[in-house]
Design a protein around this motif. Structure first.
Motif: not given
Length: 161
Positions: A52-54, A91-98, A134-135
């Motif tokens: 997700q970070l990538l 934080k953004r990555a975790c929010t999108l994963l949730i 996700g972007v």
């Protein structure tokens, strides 16, 4: 019954009262870089967060490792450009994963209800196109074959060999 050297299952995954779930340490040598230690997590969490970070355009590097196979801790290394910082990117990555996992759970429950009622399951469009999560989520190609299907051609099911 556990083996002689095998720890109790709860001790492997449940945090102690004094344990911090994660620790962020800024890298003094690399700008906008940090190492995050996540306690009581494994490859499942590390790989999801890294992937997700990538997808985030402000992330220059994201990777993870399990320092020791007998300890359930992971280290995530993040470097961002000047538009962001590693903590915000995480934080953004975790929010999108949730959000994505909530949508998967909703779709699963919906299909389970249809099956319980004796109805045929509906075809479900891919998650990224429904949620827009996700972007670049729709453009993510985990298999590197240009279609995200591991070599399957247009219209062919991934499980058709």
């Amino acid at each position: 019954m556990s083996g002689i050297n095998q720890p109790d299952r709860n001790d492997v995954w449940i945090l102690d009262e004094n344990d911090k779930p994660l620790t962020i340490t800024e890298d003094p040598k690399i700008p906008n870089a940090a190492t995050i230690m996540m306690k009581k997590q494994d490859h499942t969490m590390g790989n999801m967060i890294r992937a997700q970070l990538l997808l985030d355009p402000s992330v220059l590097f994201a990777g993870y490792k399990v320092p020791h196979p007998l300890e359930n801790d992971i280290l995530i290394k993040i470097q961002t450009d000047e538009r962001s910082n590693p903590a915000d990117a995480l934080k953004r990555a975790c929010t999108l994963l949730i959000q994505q996992l909530t949508e998967v759970k909703r779709q699963f429950s919906q299909q389970a209800q249809r099956i319980e009622m004796g109805l045929a399951p509906e075809n479900i469009a891919p998650l990224a196109s429904q949620t827009g999560a996700g972007v670049g989520a729709a453009a993510y190609d985990p298999y590197g074959d240009g279609m995200g299907m591991g070599g399957a051609t247009q219209g062919q099911d991934v499980y058709d060999f």
